[in-house]
Design a protein around this motif. Structure first.
Motif, PDB file in Angstrom:
ATOM      1  N   ILE A   1       2.352  -4.698   3.888  1.00  0.00           N
ATOM      2  CA  ILE A   1       1.987  -5.413   2.785  1.00  0.00           C
ATOM      3  C   ILE A   1       3.287  -5.435   1.834  1.00  0.00           C
ATOM      4  O   ILE A   1       3.194  -4.602   1.042  1.00  0.00           O
ATOM      5  CB  ILE A   1       0.788  -4.866   2.064  1.00  0.00           C
ATOM      6  N   LEU A   2       4.129  -6.350   2.037  1.00  0.00           N
ATOM      7  CA  LEU A   2       4.884  -6.529   1.165  1.00  0.00           C
ATOM      8  C   LEU A   2       5.621  -7.905   1.122  1.00  0.00           C
ATOM      9  O   LEU A   2       5.355  -8.772   1.924  1.00  0.00           O
ATOM     10  CB  LEU A   2       6.318  -5.680   1.552  1.00  0.00           C
ATOM     11  N   THR A   3       6.533  -8.260   0.136  1.00  0.00           N
ATOM     12  CA  THR A   3       6.910  -9.704   0.159  1.00  0.00           C
ATOM     13  C   THR A   3       8.041  -9.714   1.009  1.00  0.00           C
ATOM     14  O   THR A   3       8.674  -8.937   1.610  1.00  0.00           O
ATOM     15  CB  THR A   3       7.561 -10.144  -1.251  1.00  0.00           C
ATOM     16  N   TYR A   4       8.732 -11.150   1.101  1.00  0.00           N
ATOM     17  CA  TYR A   4       9.682 -11.308   2.207  1.00  0.00           C
ATOM     18  C   TYR A   4      11.032 -10.872   1.578  1.00  0.00           C
ATOM     19  O   TYR A   4      11.737 -10.114   2.230  1.00  0.00           O
ATOM     20  CB  TYR A   4       9.765 -12.937   2.050  1.00  0.00           C
ATOM     21  N   ASN A   5      11.120 -10.801   0.298  1.00  0.00           N
ATOM     22  CA  ASN A   5      12.362 -10.075  -0.228  1.00  0.00           C
ATOM     23  C   ASN A   5      12.404  -8.581   0.043  1.00  0.00           C
ATOM     24  O   ASN A   5      13.329  -7.884   0.197  1.00  0.00           O
ATOM     25  CB  ASN A   5      12.429 -10.668  -1.662  1.00  0.00           C
ATOM     26  N   GLN A   6      11.109  -8.114  -0.251  1.00  0.00           N
ATOM     27  CA  GLN A   6      10.897  -6.630  -0.114  1.00  0.00           C
ATOM     28  C   GLN A   6      11.296  -6.270   1.300  1.00  0.00           C
ATOM     29  O   GLN A   6      12.130  -5.243   1.744  1.00  0.00           O
ATOM     30  CB  GLN A   6       9.693  -6.229  -0.349  1.00  0.00           C
ATOM     31  N   ALA A   7      11.115  -6.986   2.424  1.00  0.00           N
ATOM     32  CA  ALA A   7      11.188  -6.924   3.807  1.00  0.00           C
ATOM     33  C   ALA A   7      12.634  -6.825   4.071  1.00  0.00           C
ATOM     34  O   ALA A   7      13.393  -5.942   4.803  1.00  0.00           O
ATOM     35  CB  ALA A   7      10.613  -7.843   4.454  1.00  0.00           C
ATOM     36  N   LEU A   8      13.383  -7.677   3.427  1.00  0.00           N
ATOM     37  CA  LEU A   8      14.970  -7.597   3.137  1.00  0.00           C
ATOM     38  C   LEU A   8      15.579  -6.552   2.681  1.00  0.00           C
ATOM     39  O   LEU A   8      16.406  -6.087   3.228  1.00  0.00           O
ATOM     40  CB  LEU A   8      15.351  -9.178   2.994  1.00  0.00           C
ATOM     41  N   GLU A   9      15.048  -6.116   1.710  1.00  0.00           N
ATOM     42  CA  GLU A   9      15.460  -5.044   1.070  1.00  0.00           C
ATOM     43  C   GLU A   9      15.426  -3.652   1.867  1.00  0.00           C
ATOM     44  O   GLU A   9      16.242  -2.688   1.888  1.00  0.00           O
ATOM     45  CB  GLU A   9      14.712  -4.747  -0.315  1.00  0.00           C
ATOM     46  N   CYS A  10      14.164  -3.692   2.546  1.00  0.00           N
ATOM     47  CA  CYS A  10      14.000  -2.584   3.503  1.00  0.00           C
ATOM     48  C   CYS A  10      14.989  -2.475   4.741  1.00  0.00           C
ATOM     49  O   CYS A  10      15.662  -1.533   4.910  1.00  0.00           O
ATOM     50  CB  CYS A  10      12.712  -2.697   4.079  1.00  0.00           C
ATOM     51  N   ALA A  11      15.475  -3.577   5.107  1.00  0.00           N
ATOM     52  CA  ALA A  11      16.385  -3.586   6.107  1.00  0.00           C
ATOM     53  C   ALA A  11      17.797  -3.122   5.582  1.00  0.00           C
ATOM     54  O   ALA A  11      18.404  -2.355   6.305  1.00  0.00           O
ATOM     55  CB  ALA A  11      16.817  -5.048   6.772  1.00  0.00           C
ATOM     56  N   LYS A  12      18.192  -3.654   4.336  1.00  0.00           N
ATOM     57  CA  LYS A  12      19.435  -3.335   3.968  1.00  0.00           C
ATOM     58  C   LYS A  12      19.376  -1.877   3.471  1.00  0.00           C
ATOM     59  O   LYS A  12      20.455  -1.252   3.716  1.00  0.00           O
ATOM     60  CB  LYS A  12      19.788  -3.948   2.550  1.00  0.00           C
TER      61      LYS A  12
END
Length: 235
Positions: free
Chosen positions: A8-19
């Motif tokens: 459960i997370l936002t789109y931007n948080q999902a990108l931050e996880c990747a980075k």
């Protein structure tokens, strides 16, 4: 959700996880989960194991969003096409090594050409179509290329199985199964108009445009939604 994890997370948080995973030298398997994958995993223990051990599972299909809503969770839909596109942009901005695997030969070639024209600094270190007989040879080539982002467009569950194997071979790589995204990037498949996307009806638009998808979605989607209702009542 029906025995499978969804972050459960936002789109931007999902990108931050990747980075963050890349910066920390960690491998991360991202699954853009949809109802078809859930139903398949119920019948395939190996696939279920992959889903349960993926580092990030995001809600792609609108059916997943509805199932979570039944549990009182208002989760933002994180579409695989958009998410993989954002990862490509991230690679260009940060000079990250990108690998692309999947689709037909003419499609993957078109994707590479278009992306290199659009992103001058994009570093594509590996690309190969999805038609190969020697999987080990392909995986070893990817290992030698040392990508930091890998987009695998082989369809579920094959793409998830290959990524699961690569987690033991790579370091600091975010890997995503992106299904038919390369066909969209190449212009072979037209995306639904923005309004359809906002209403969560992109799946319906694609089914209208590609009637062969009907057998894949039905009765899987109705069954998934029925089971989601039962699951929410139990909880």
């Amino acid at each position: 959700m029906q025995g499978f994890p969804v972050d459960i997370l936002t789109y931007n948080q999902a990108l931050e996880c990747a980075k963050s995973a890349i910066d920390n030298g960690e491998n991360m398997q991202v699954v853009t989960i949809n109802p078809e994958m859930v139903e398949l995993a119920k019948k395939n223990k190996d696939f279920a194991n992959v889903l349960k051990h993926s580092e990030l599972v995001v809600a792609d299909g609108v059916g997943i969003k509805i199932a979570l809503k039944l549990k009182g969770v208002n989760q933002e839909r994180i579409g695989g096409v958009d998410y993989s596109r954002s990862l490509i942009e991230m690679c260009a901005r940060n000079n990250l090594r990108l690998a692309l695997l999947g689709a037909k030969e003419e499609v993957i070639n078109t994707v590479c050409q278009k992306l290199k024209c659009e992103f001058e600094n994009l570093n594509i270190v590996f690309s190969h179509n999805g038609y190969f007989s020697d999987e080990n040879a392909i995986l070893n080539e990817i290992k030698k290329a040392r990508p930091q982002v890998l987009l695998c467009a082989l369809g579920a569950p094959k793409q998830e199985f290959i990524i699961y194997r690569l987690k033991e071979m790579l370091q600091g790589c975010t890997m995503v199964g992106v299904g038919g995204s390369f066909d969209v990037f190449a212009g072979c498949v037209q995306r639904a108009p923005l309004m359809w996307q906002k209403l969560g009806l992109e799946w319906l638009y694609r089914t209208i445009k590609q009637p062969e998808r009907f057998r894949r979605i039905f009765p899987t989607l109705p069954i998934f939604l029925f089971e989601s209702i039962i699951d929410s009542i139990k909880k």
